[in-house]
Design a protein around this motif. Structure first.
Motif, PDB file in Angstrom:
ATOM      1  N   PRO A  54       9.375  33.234  45.040  1.00  0.00           N
ATOM      2  CA  PRO A  54      10.538  32.766  45.796  1.00  0.00           C
ATOM      3  C   PRO A  54      11.788  32.557  44.973  1.00  0.00           C
ATOM      4  O   PRO A  54      12.863  32.377  45.517  1.00  0.00           O
ATOM      5  CB  PRO A  54      10.050  31.427  46.367  1.00  0.00           C
ATOM      6  CG  PRO A  54       9.017  30.966  45.417  1.00  0.00           C
ATOM      7  CD  PRO A  54       8.326  32.209  44.947  1.00  0.00           C
ATOM      8  N   GLY A  55      11.702  32.573  43.644  1.00  0.00           N
ATOM      9  CA  GLY A  55      12.905  32.368  42.851  1.00  0.00           C
ATOM     10  C   GLY A  55      13.398  30.946  42.938  1.00  0.00           C
ATOM     11  O   GLY A  55      12.633  29.994  42.983  1.00  0.00           O
ATOM     12  N   LYS A  56      14.702  30.781  43.007  1.00  0.00           N
ATOM     13  CA  LYS A  56      15.317  29.459  42.930  1.00  0.00           C
ATOM     14  C   LYS A  56      15.046  28.616  44.160  1.00  0.00           C
ATOM     15  O   LYS A  56      14.726  27.440  44.069  1.00  0.00           O
ATOM     16  CB  LYS A  56      16.825  29.624  42.725  1.00  0.00           C
ATOM     17  CG  LYS A  56      17.584  28.305  42.661  1.00  0.00           C
ATOM     18  CD  LYS A  56      19.062  28.566  42.415  1.00  0.00           C
ATOM     19  CE  LYS A  56      19.853  27.262  42.379  1.00  0.00           C
ATOM     20  NZ  LYS A  56      21.285  27.501  42.146  1.00  0.00           N
ATOM     21  N   LYS A  89      15.062  24.773  28.591  1.00  0.00           N
ATOM     22  CA  LYS A  89      14.372  24.722  29.881  1.00  0.00           C
ATOM     23  C   LYS A  89      12.988  24.120  29.733  1.00  0.00           C
ATOM     24  O   LYS A  89      12.552  23.326  30.575  1.00  0.00           O
ATOM     25  CB  LYS A  89      14.265  26.131  30.468  1.00  0.00           C
ATOM     26  CG  LYS A  89      15.583  26.705  30.943  1.00  0.00           C
ATOM     27  CD  LYS A  89      15.402  28.148  31.364  1.00  0.00           C
ATOM     28  CE  LYS A  89      16.738  28.774  31.711  1.00  0.00           C
ATOM     29  NZ  LYS A  89      16.616  30.222  31.990  1.00  0.00           N
ATOM     30  N   GLU A  90      12.301  24.492  28.653  1.00  0.00           N
ATOM     31  CA  GLU A  90      10.965  23.944  28.443  1.00  0.00           C
ATOM     32  C   GLU A  90      11.034  22.438  28.206  1.00  0.00           C
ATOM     33  O   GLU A  90      10.179  21.688  28.679  1.00  0.00           O
ATOM     34  CB  GLU A  90      10.286  24.640  27.264  1.00  0.00           C
ATOM     35  CG  GLU A  90       8.817  24.287  27.124  1.00  0.00           C
ATOM     36  CD  GLU A  90       8.122  25.069  26.027  1.00  0.00           C
ATOM     37  OE1 GLU A  90       6.994  24.682  25.669  1.00  0.00           O
ATOM     38  OE2 GLU A  90       8.698  26.058  25.532  1.00  0.00           O
ATOM     39  N   SER A 118      17.656  22.788  38.032  1.00  0.00           N
ATOM     40  CA  SER A 118      18.121  22.713  36.649  1.00  0.00           C
ATOM     41  C   SER A 118      17.761  23.952  35.860  1.00  0.00           C
ATOM     42  O   SER A 118      18.393  24.271  34.870  1.00  0.00           O
ATOM     43  CB  SER A 118      17.510  21.482  35.959  1.00  0.00           C
ATOM     44  OG  SER A 118      17.894  20.302  36.612  1.00  0.00           O
ATOM     45  N   ARG A 119      16.769  24.681  36.303  1.00  0.00           N
ATOM     46  CA  ARG A 119      16.310  25.845  35.558  1.00  0.00           C
ATOM     47  C   ARG A 119      17.320  26.982  35.591  1.00  0.00           C
ATOM     48  O   ARG A 119      17.231  27.914  34.821  1.00  0.00           O
ATOM     49  CB  ARG A 119      14.978  26.333  36.127  1.00  0.00           C
ATOM     50  CG  ARG A 119      13.913  25.257  36.140  1.00  0.00           C
ATOM     51  CD  ARG A 119      12.628  25.798  36.685  1.00  0.00           C
ATOM     52  NE  ARG A 119      11.653  24.730  36.871  1.00  0.00           N
ATOM     53  CZ  ARG A 119      10.415  24.925  37.270  1.00  0.00           C
ATOM     54  NH1 ARG A 119       9.989  26.131  37.532  1.00  0.00           N
ATOM     55  NH2 ARG A 119       9.591  23.908  37.412  1.00  0.00           N
ATOM     56  N   GLU A 120      18.276  26.923  36.513  1.00  0.00           N
ATOM     57  CA  GLU A 120      19.204  28.030  36.681  1.00  0.00           C
ATOM     58  C   GLU A 120      20.530  27.783  35.969  1.00  0.00           C
ATOM     59  O   GLU A 120      21.451  28.557  36.113  1.00  0.00           O
ATOM     60  CB  GLU A 120      19.468  28.248  38.177  1.00  0.00           C
ATOM     61  CG  GLU A 120      18.217  28.324  39.033  1.00  0.00           C
ATOM     62  CD  GLU A 120      17.305  29.447  38.598  1.00  0.00           C
ATOM     63  OE1 GLU A 120      17.809  30.471  38.101  1.00  0.00           O
ATOM     64  OE2 GLU A 120      16.089  29.295  38.739  1.00  0.00           O
ATOM     65  N   GLU A 121      20.653  26.712  35.187  1.00  0.00           N
ATOM     66  CA  GLU A 121      21.936  26.337  34.623  1.00  0.00           C
ATOM     67  C   GLU A 121      22.216  27.060  33.311  1.00  0.00           C
ATOM     68  O   GLU A 121      21.328  27.643  32.692  1.00  0.00           O
ATOM     69  CB  GLU A 121      21.983  24.817  34.429  1.00  0.00           C
ATOM     70  CG  GLU A 121      21.921  24.061  35.755  1.00  0.00           C
ATOM     71  CD  GLU A 121      21.783  22.562  35.539  1.00  0.00           C
ATOM     72  OE1 GLU A 121      21.495  22.158  34.402  1.00  0.00           O
ATOM     73  OE2 GLU A 121      21.952  21.816  36.512  1.00  0.00           O
ATOM     74  N   SER A 122      23.459  27.007  32.868  1.00  0.00           N
ATOM     75  CA  SER A 122      23.868  27.616  31.609  1.00  0.00           C
ATOM     76  C   SER A 122      23.269  26.843  30.439  1.00  0.00           C
ATOM     77  O   SER A 122      22.797  25.707  30.585  1.00  0.00           O
ATOM     78  CB  SER A 122      25.391  27.606  31.506  1.00  0.00           C
ATOM     79  OG  SER A 122      25.867  26.273  31.426  1.00  0.00           O
ATOM     80  N   THR A 123      23.358  27.459  29.259  1.00  0.00           N
ATOM     81  CA  THR A 123      22.835  26.809  28.053  1.00  0.00           C
ATOM     82  C   THR A 123      23.545  25.482  27.802  1.00  0.00           C
ATOM     83  O   THR A 123      22.897  24.472  27.465  1.00  0.00           O
ATOM     84  CB  THR A 123      23.017  27.744  26.840  1.00  0.00           C
ATOM     85  OG1 THR A 123      22.311  28.959  27.086  1.00  0.00           O
ATOM     86  CG2 THR A 123      22.493  27.089  25.571  1.00  0.00           C
ATOM     87  N   GLU A 174      23.356  19.536  27.894  1.00  0.00           N
ATOM     88  CA  GLU A 174      23.931  18.282  28.385  1.00  0.00           C
ATOM     89  C   GLU A 174      22.902  17.475  29.176  1.00  0.00           C
ATOM     90  O   GLU A 174      22.802  16.252  29.037  1.00  0.00           O
ATOM     91  CB  GLU A 174      25.143  18.598  29.261  1.00  0.00           C
ATOM     92  CG  GLU A 174      25.840  17.370  29.821  1.00  0.00           C
ATOM     93  CD  GLU A 174      26.987  17.741  30.751  1.00  0.00           C
ATOM     94  OE1 GLU A 174      27.339  16.913  31.616  1.00  0.00           O
ATOM     95  OE2 GLU A 174      27.521  18.870  30.615  1.00  0.00           O
ATOM     96  N   ASN A 175      22.115  18.166  29.990  1.00  0.00           N
ATOM     97  CA  ASN A 175      21.095  17.487  30.786  1.00  0.00           C
ATOM     98  C   ASN A 175      19.996  16.885  29.912  1.00  0.00           C
ATOM     99  O   ASN A 175      19.491  15.798  30.195  1.00  0.00           O
ATOM    100  CB  ASN A 175      20.483  18.450  31.797  1.00  0.00           C
ATOM    101  CG  ASN A 175      21.371  18.686  32.992  1.00  0.00           C
ATOM    102  OD1 ASN A 175      22.284  17.899  33.256  1.00  0.00           O
ATOM    103  ND2 ASN A 175      21.157  19.770  33.703  1.00  0.00           N
ATOM    104  N   VAL A 176      19.614  17.605  28.852  1.00  0.00           N
ATOM    105  CA  VAL A 176      18.596  17.069  27.946  1.00  0.00           C
ATOM    106  C   VAL A 176      19.080  15.770  27.324  1.00  0.00           C
ATOM    107  O   VAL A 176      18.388  14.748  27.333  1.00  0.00           O
ATOM    108  CB  VAL A 176      18.246  18.100  26.854  1.00  0.00           C
ATOM    109  CG1 VAL A 176      17.377  17.449  25.774  1.00  0.00           C
ATOM    110  CG2 VAL A 176      17.519  19.290  27.449  1.00  0.00           C
TER     111      VAL A 176
END
Length: 922
Positions: free
Chosen positions: A589-591, A206-207, A219-224, A229-231
């Motif tokens: 506010p969260g997500k 995430k960082e 994107s911060r709420e996605e699985s490891t 994959e996004n990185v």
């Protein structure tokens, strides 16, 4: 923690009501307790830190006695069961006897001159924290050159360069120096991630994504797996520069290395580590740089800079100063910390000799840094110690916002009240003091020169953790069962799913925990143990997402600080008014940062007289109508921060109920029928203490409002920061804003003002430092250089019609930066003209040397300014090839993925600029 425990007990005693059913004997006992606490507080307040060794035993006894007394009093008075105090008064009498005995020992030590009294506190008038902190890093010239050559080798394949060395030797400083100053625009993608000793894969991913440009919030709420994959996707075919800071284990590197594709385009990775094995494993081509300790002369120069800045060391202190720097054994972190100590202490020969005599020589081991930190902590004034140790609550390498940290200090009662200042203002002073001592490191600064975020070095954090456990002050959940039940602070850095049975400790309601802070995303179902802590003051659960308010916590009436995260619209129960001691309520506010995150506050909020800070993404605050006046509504005289409140009517009667409001964030969402004037926002002039105002206006049609806004704004003169959005007021009415004598920051967004011409007047904006204009139909701006005499930063965004930046702007002597984003070509041209004028004044000279020279060899510019002109590129195909490393006849060519043109970069001390696509004049 003796001082902090006494201070907390003293504030508890100050707030005790005096019920009629208390006996005269009970009154005498409480008064006697108050007197003993006040005496010992006053003694510690003026006690010299040099007394630490002599007082250490007494401090432990003071701490335990104060903790016990406060637990007895607060556990009963918080529940208003005064009759039960009778059976506890015998215990309080015993505590008074203990404090009596300690007071007698103090008096005898004073009579024997064993205690040095310090009047006033050992603090000297200091330069601004910002000016000092910018000089706290040191990078040796030859170190930089060796590292530069490793990093800018001609290889096109992906290269990992490792910086290896013991803690505190400057690995991160060297990596940050290059990352911040010399790679900003020569790579398509840059990212910095701190790995730390306890590797958490999801947090690292995430960082990384947060550091890479173009990240969307979801994107911060996605699985490891999805994050990984996004990185890789974002780095594919890009020339990237990644810093992996503080890698401890080979297996950690093995897990992340596959994220970084090798596109044979000159991408680079810097890895910092304490472990040579990790460095050798990651940099198989032997691209390793081993940090060395500073030489004797380098150590002395750094220590001088920490203590005296640009001034010379007095001759009588030179020899002893060299002796002190020699004992630091060339460790930059130790030199910086000792420099902070000497900077704030008496600059007298006797004290410097005392420091030299008590510093232990280093054996060049990581753990020995703690010896220095122990000595520095013992020299710390008592009123700063709890605030400093509280930093150990934070995870390793965690940056906390200044505003949150000071609120937490206040809620935990670490701040001594001052009748002339608010508790938050005193907390700010404590923070600046710790920054000046280099114990707390500033991460980000605001445009107005205020601290935005801060953290501590991991070696300093390790000391805070060890000292906190010794003081029964703080522990992570893993250590809780083994510590004394006087523990005050608990930080939760892990998943509680499998640890609840261990952590809950049954239904033990005798635990003295005052603060619980979550840094791991646990389930709301995992925190029911919180209700065991009857005396809890702080519940920071922002990492836990609630669907509804955890109503069970309203029974914890000692709560002063609550921070929660919600997923959706939510209503606070009327029972929240039971929290009669609540000072801070924060709802994240969260997500989804949208209308789905709306808070609906109950009318009972007007009963909570101790509220200091109410912070929401969006909230509806009920108006205190006549029907509510019979419900014990009280003025919120302590309220300082309120935001974001929607469609609230700011009548004079309501404003009188918030006389000390300092920060206000409000929104008006027009329904097409209600008249703007009915909201009474022209009454803000009655908020005499207001310093920050953010005001946003929205309508059904974002192109044209059905009702024009009133043009007769009236703002209080104390206002320092003003943000207006969507007002659509004529520029002719800007005089109302320009006449604010204390205004430092002005942000005008989304057609806040409209019209083709803006002409400033004499005497306006005398203290304005930052001006931002975002989206306007402005065409011509007429200004004289004398109209904004303090302007440092000018930001123009989406100003498509504005023809040019007035040339007079470039003549403002304080100007440091002009930023243009999505503006007309003619506007960019005018920025180039300003840049050329600066060159003619001799502010910039191209260097001719082949290599980057050390700082002390670089010529200094006469004036500092910076112009940033951003020109967007619509596709990757339009982007030129990435530049080469520095060659013999020039310097690093800068290239940003949003820029169309790159040119030479000129280095002059801390000054630089790039022509065309991005102009930087610093």
């Amino acid at each position: 923690m003796a001082y902090a425990s006494l201070l907390s007990l003293n504030q508890t005693l100050d707030q005790i009501p005096h019920p009629d059913d208390q006996t005269e004997q009970q009154h005498i006992i409480m008064r006697s307790l108050h007197e003993k606490v006040s005496f010992l507080l006053s003694f510690l307040d003026v006690s010299s830190p040099q007394n630490s060794d002599k007082l250490r035993g007494l401090e432990g006894r003071i701490r335990d006695a104060a903790y016990e007394a406060e637990d007895i009093i607060e556990s009963h008075i918080s529940n208003q069961i005064f009759s039960e105090l009778d059976q506890k008064f015998e215990s309080l009498q015993k505590i008074i006897l203990v404090l009596n005995s300690i007071s007698d020992e103090v008096v005898k030590m004073r009579e024997r001159n064993e205690i040095e009294v310090l009047l006033p506190r050992n603090s000297l008038p200091a330069a601004s924290s910002k000016s000092r902190s910018t000089n706290n890093s040191v990078v040796m010239g030859d170190d930089f050159m060796k590292f530069w050559k490793l990093l800018t080798n001609p290889y096109s394949k992906l290269t990992v360069v490792s910086i290896v060395g013991m803690g505190g030797i400057g690995k991160t400083t060297l990596a940050k120096k290059y990352y911040d100053e010399f790679t900003a625009h020569c790579f398509d993608v840059r990212a910095w991630v701190t790995v730390s000793q306890e590797y958490r894969e999801q947090e690292v991913l995430k960082e990384l994504l947060n550091s890479i440009r173009g990240l969307n919030y979801e994107s911060r709420e996605e699985s490891t797996e999805k994050l990984a994959e996004n990185v890789s996707k974002r780095l594919k075919d890009k020339r990237f520069f990644i810093v992996m800071d503080d890698v401890w284990k080979i297996k950690t590197w093995n897990k992340v290395k596959n994220l970084f594709p090798d596109s044979n385009n000159g991408s680079r990775i810097i890895l910092t580590t304490r472990e040579p094995r990790v460095a050798r494993h990651a940099s198989r081509d032997f691209h390793c740089y081993h940090m060395r300790s500073l030489s004797v002369e380098e150590s002395w120069k750094l220590l001088q800079r920490m203590v005296f800045g640009e001034k010379e060391c007095p001759p009588q202190l030179v020899n002893i100063g060299r002796a002190i720097s020699g004992k630091c054994k060339g460790l930059p972190l130790v030199l910086v910390l000792i420099g902070g100590l000497l900077y704030k202490a008496k600059r007298k020969l006797d004290y410097w000799k005392y420091v030299a005599r008590n510093l232990r020589s280093s054996r060049n081991t990581d753990y020995n840094i703690l010896d220095f930190i122990v000595f520095i902590y013992n020299q710390l004034p008592h009123h700063l110690r709890a605030c400093f140790l509280y930093m150990g609550v934070l995870p390793e390498d965690y940056e906390i916002r200044r505003s949150k940290l000071t609120k937490l200090w206040v809620a935990n009662r670490f701040i001594k009240p001052d009748r002339s200042k608010s508790l938050e203002e005193v907390a700010e002073e404590y923070l600046k003091d710790l920054v000046d001592r280099n114990l707390i490191v500033v991460g980000q600064w605001s445009y107005s020169g205020e601290i935005k975020t801060c953290s501590i070095h991991d070696s300093v954090r390790y000391f805070c953790l060890m000292k906190s456990k010794e003081e029964k002050f703080n522990s992570d959940v893993d250590y809780l069962p083994g510590v004394h039940d006087n523990l005050r602070q608990v930080s939760i850095l892990t998943d509680l799913k499998n640890q609840i049975p261990k952590f809950a400790l049954g239904n033990n309601r005798d635990l003295r925990v005052r603060s619980v802070t979550f840094f791991f995303r646990n389930s709301p179902n995992d925190i029911h143990f919180i209700t065991n802590f009857w005396l809890l003051r702080v519940l920071d659960a922002l990492t836990i997402r609630f669907e509804e308010f955890p109503v069970e916590i309203v029974e914890l009436v000692t709560l002063r600080y609550i921070a929660l995260t919600y997923w959706m619209k939510h209503r606070f129960p009327a029972s929240i008014a039971k929290l009669c001691n609540l000072e801070t309520l924060i709802v994240n506010p969260g997500k989804f940062r949208s209308i789905f995150n709306t808070s609906f506050l109950p009318p009972e909020i007007w009963k909570m007289a101790r509220l200091r800070h109410l912070l929401f993404m969006r909230s509806y605050l009920p108006h205190p109508t006549d029907a509510l006046m019979g419900r014990n509504i009280v003025p919120l005289e302590n309220l300082q921060t309120l935001g974001n409140v929607i469609n609230f009517r700011w009548t004079k009667e309501v404003l009188d109920m918030m006389p000390n409001l300092k920060k206000l964030v409000i929104s008006f969402e027009h329904d097409g029928q209600t008249k703007w004037s009915s909201y009474c926002f022209d009454n803000f002039v009655y908020l005499l203490q207001l310093e920050i105002l953010k005001c946003f206006f929205f309508a059904k049609s974002y192109l044209k409002y059905q009702d024009p806004l009133p043009v007769k704004f009236a703002f209080p003169q104390k206002l320092k920061r003003l943000t207006l959005s969507g007002c659509r007021i004529s520029w002719k009415n800007m005089t109302v804003v320009g006449s604010l004598s204390n205004l430092e920051v002005l942000k005008l967004k989304f057609h806040a003002f409209e019209g083709p011409v803006w002409e400033t007047n004499d005497g306006e904006f005398r203290r304005l430092k930052l001006l931002l204009i975002h989206m306007t139909d402005l065409e011509h701006w007429k200004v004289d250089e004398t109209h904004l005499p303090s302007l440092k930063h000018l930001s123009l965004r989406y100003c498509y019609n504005l023809v040019e930046i007035p040339s007079q702007i470039g003549k403002i002597p304080t100007l440091k930066e002009i930023e243009l984003c999505e503006c007309s070509t003619s506007l960019v041209t005018s920025a180039n003209v300003i840049r050329e004028e600066h060159r003619k004044l001799g502010n910039f000279e191209f260097q001719k040397e082949a290599d980057y020279p050390p700082a002390e060899q670089r010529p200094k510019a006469r004036r500092s300014s910076k112009v940033v002109c951003k020109i967007d590129v619509k596709s990757d195909a339009d982007r030129p090839a990435a530049p080469s490393p520095p060659k013999e006849n020039g310097y690093l060519l800068e290239m940003d993925h949003d820029l169309a043109i790159a040119s030479k970069q000129n280095f002059q001390g801390d000054y630089k600029f790039v022509i065309c696509g991005m102009l930087l004049i610093e």
